[in-house]
Write a protein that holds these residues in place. Structure first.
Motif, mmCIF file in Angstrom:
data_model
loop_
_atom_site.group_PDB
_atom_site.id
_atom_site.type_symbol
_atom_site.label_atom_id
_atom_site.label_comp_id
_atom_site.label_asym_id
_atom_site.label_seq_id
_atom_site.Cartn_x
_atom_site.Cartn_y
_atom_site.Cartn_z
ATOM 1 N N ILE A 277 0.844 -1.199 0.000
ATOM 2 C CA ILE A 277 0.000 0.000 0.000
ATOM 3 C C ILE A 277 0.879 1.248 0.000
ATOM 4 N N ALA A 278 0.626 2.144 -0.952
ATOM 5 C CA ALA A 278 1.304 3.449 -0.992
ATOM 6 C C ALA A 278 0.257 4.501 -0.663
ATOM 7 N N SER B 57 -3.903 7.665 8.681
ATOM 8 C CA SER B 57 -5.185 7.048 9.063
ATOM 9 C C SER B 57 -5.730 6.161 7.940
ATOM 10 N N GLU B 58 -5.583 6.627 6.715
ATOM 11 C CA GLU B 58 -6.038 5.862 5.548
ATOM 12 C C GLU B 58 -5.206 4.583 5.398
ATOM 13 N N LEU B 59 -3.900 4.717 5.607
ATOM 14 C CA LEU B 59 -2.976 3.580 5.531
ATOM 15 C C LEU B 59 -3.338 2.529 6.585
ATOM 16 N N GLU B 60 -3.640 2.982 7.791
ATOM 17 C CA GLU B 60 -4.022 2.068 8.872
ATOM 18 C C GLU B 60 -5.335 1.362 8.584
ATOM 19 N N LEU B 61 -6.314 2.125 8.104
ATOM 20 C CA LEU B 61 -7.633 1.552 7.810
ATOM 21 C C LEU B 61 -7.512 0.467 6.743
ATOM 22 N N LYS C 155 3.524 -1.709 4.106
ATOM 23 C CA LYS C 155 3.090 -0.305 4.118
ATOM 24 C C LYS C 155 4.194 0.609 3.623
ATOM 25 N N SER C 156 3.793 1.624 2.874
ATOM 26 C CA SER C 156 4.742 2.677 2.517
ATOM 27 C C SER C 156 3.983 3.995 2.511
ATOM 28 N N SER C 157 4.657 5.036 2.969
ATOM 29 C CA SER C 157 3.973 6.318 3.111
ATOM 30 C C SER C 157 4.155 7.224 1.891
ATOM 31 N N GLY C 158 4.653 6.665 0.817
ATOM 32 C CA GLY C 158 4.813 7.454 -0.399
ATOM 33 C C GLY C 158 5.173 6.579 -1.582
ATOM 34 N N ALA C 159 5.089 7.153 -2.770
ATOM 35 C CA ALA C 159 5.316 6.402 -4.004
ATOM 36 C C ALA C 159 6.768 5.964 -4.190
ATOM 37 N N LYS C 160 7.724 6.821 -3.832
ATOM 38 C CA LYS C 160 9.142 6.458 -4.007
ATOM 39 C C LYS C 160 9.493 5.249 -3.136
#
Length: 125
Positions: free
Chosen positions: A11-12, A17-21, A35-40
């Motif tokens: 998931i990018a 909160s969206e990532l957690e859901l 999990k990743s918090s960005g595209a790179k």
């Protein structure tokens, strides 16, 4: 006894909160989640961990979900991985552009757990 295929989903998403859901919905359904918090970061993880599906937001700092799609489809190691775009942008032009960039499914936020799982099942199994 039924055999369920467990897949790995990357998931990018830059919204914590969206990532957690999303992670919660998927893990609850038996998926392994990266999990990743960005595209790179997602691009690096896709190359090293070869997920079965990638879910990406469109609007993220540094690199957009559309750019991520293009980069994944250009690379022979990741070009076969299905991509689900999950965005708050719900115009037809966004959907068409996403498909042109290599996305397999375009989902809009907010979504239900069922919609998320259906989108993944439609591209994986």
């Amino acid at each position: 006894m039924s055999l369920t295929l467990v897949g790995t989903v990357l998931i990018a998403e830059d919204s914590p909160s969206e990532l957690e859901l999303m992670s919660h919905y998927l893990q609850e359904s038996g998926y392994n989640v990266i999990k990743s918090s960005g595209a790179k970061e997602a691009l690096e993880k896709a190359l090293s961990q070869k997920p079965d599906v990638i879910i990406t937001d469109v609007v993220m700092p540094g690199m957009s979900g559309f750019e991520l799609c293009r980069a994944l489809k250009k690379n022979s190691l990741t070009q076969k991985i299905p991509i689900v775009i999950c965005s708050s942008k719900n115009l037809e032009i966004d959907r068409l552009w996403a498909m042109k960039q290599g996305a397999d499914v375009y989902m809009t936020k907010p979504y239900t757990r069922e919609q998320l799982l259906r989108a993944i099942k439609s591209v994986v199994f």
